[in-house]
Design an enzyme around this catalytic site. Sequence first.
Site, PDB file in Angstrom:
ATOM      1  N   SER A 142       0.365  -9.707  -0.798  1.00 35.66           N
ATOM      2  CA  SER A 142       0.101  -8.273  -0.650  1.00 35.66           C
ATOM      3  C   SER A 142       0.527  -7.669   0.682  1.00 35.66           C
ATOM      4  O   SER A 142       0.797  -6.482   0.758  1.00 35.66           O
ATOM      5  CB  SER A 142      -1.388  -7.985  -0.893  1.00 35.66           C
ATOM      6  OG  SER A 142      -2.187  -8.784  -0.043  1.00 35.66           O
TER       7      SER A 142
ATOM      8  N   LYS B  11       0.795  -1.234   0.000  1.00 33.97           N
ATOM      9  CA  LYS B  11       0.000   0.000   0.000  1.00 33.97           C
ATOM     10  C   LYS B  11       0.828   1.286   0.000  1.00 33.97           C
ATOM     11  O   LYS B  11       0.341   2.336  -0.403  1.00 33.97           O
ATOM     12  CB  LYS B  11      -0.937   0.003   1.208  1.00 33.97           C
ATOM     13  CG  LYS B  11      -2.098  -0.982   1.116  1.00 33.97           C
ATOM     14  CD  LYS B  11      -3.202  -0.461   0.224  1.00 33.97           C
ATOM     15  CE  LYS B  11      -4.484  -1.264   0.374  1.00 33.97           C
ATOM     16  NZ  LYS B  11      -5.576  -0.707  -0.425  1.00 33.97           N
TER      17      LYS B  11
END
Length: 407
Positions: free
Chosen positions: A304, A55
């Site tokens: 992720s 992110k």
Amino acid sequence: MSKEMLTLEAFEEASEEVKKVTLETKLIFSDFYSKLTENKVYFKPENMQLTGAYKLRGAYYKMSTLTPEERARGLITASAGNHAQGVAYAAKAYGAKAVIVMPITTPLIKVNRTKSYGAEVILYGDVYDDACAKALELAEEHGYTFIHPFDDLAVATGQGTIAMEIFKELPLVDYILVPIGGGGLATGVSTLAKLLNPNIKVIGVEPEGAACMQASFKAKKVVSLPGVNTIADGTAVKTPGSKIFPFISKNLDSIITIPDEELVLAFLDMVENHKMVVENSGLLSVAALKHLNVKGKKVVSILSGGNMDVITMSSIVQKGLILRDRIFTVAVQLPDRPGMLSKVADVVARENGNVIKLEHNQFVAINRQSAVELRITMEAFGPEHKKQILDKLEVEGYQPKVVRTLI
């Protein structure tokens, strides 16, 4: 915004920009999953990224596209954790104030890490969508610049830099598996991948209990789920992004959904075979490897993130061992006579069962001469070994019953 996003030029610019704050997460070849699936499997380990997730890429690139005035107003976002840390880190790098609204269910590690980067954290709502509504309300009230965690073309462009790195290391990649929450990562990765090679297959992976993108794909428009229920907190989103939906619709080849149970087993596999901690949302692309109906392909699973608190980790390991029949509890009824406990223990020992816990209950029956209950929690090598122990206890006349319980 003057500059067009999700173009090759924008992706190239974003790739150079994010290098200022990101770590190099080189592909890791997985011998274990390659043998299991008969493909060449690689992991893109964004769980090892600064802030513990991808992110940071989208947050920092978005920050670079803002005007000094927009940054000076202070930044606000909503996040279940990883985007929060990305925005907090990026804001700190630019010397800007950051306010983050997080669901009250957010793991403590993510809350504390976000605070450690200097952000103000507000806990609100049960799921991301509730937190997002609150963040928009506060942005209106205080004049903050809102940075959406996924429904923003600049943020999605920043996330797509992952695909640029994958192609540089593995130009002939055939499949990329990408987790989906709101869809920002999948949008960036699939759009850039198709620009670089239209023949590549990019497959999104969602938790079964929060498959908002799959529902939207079927409806051919953005739809909201009535609720979400999954251990993959980072992808527990009810409504995918409407701005990014046209891009993801065009570039994503298909979507696989994964039940929570498979994420538990994938966690165990990653810890035991790769010595890596990957959070549940990041494990979506690992669990999906078994659902790919192809052989001999070069496959990249994007991990992720890796921000999982220790309490969650311990419960998942325990649950995984139980699901794999490597830990189980069996109840046997015994006459209340001296020496019976050692006789049962001897049977278990002869079959190489490793006793973890014993519970001896003399109050299970009114007539203590007829029975007391002994519960044995033990470790086994797997289903066959468990059956071997149970069969032996049966032969010895103990009538074992497997008890469904956590340790």
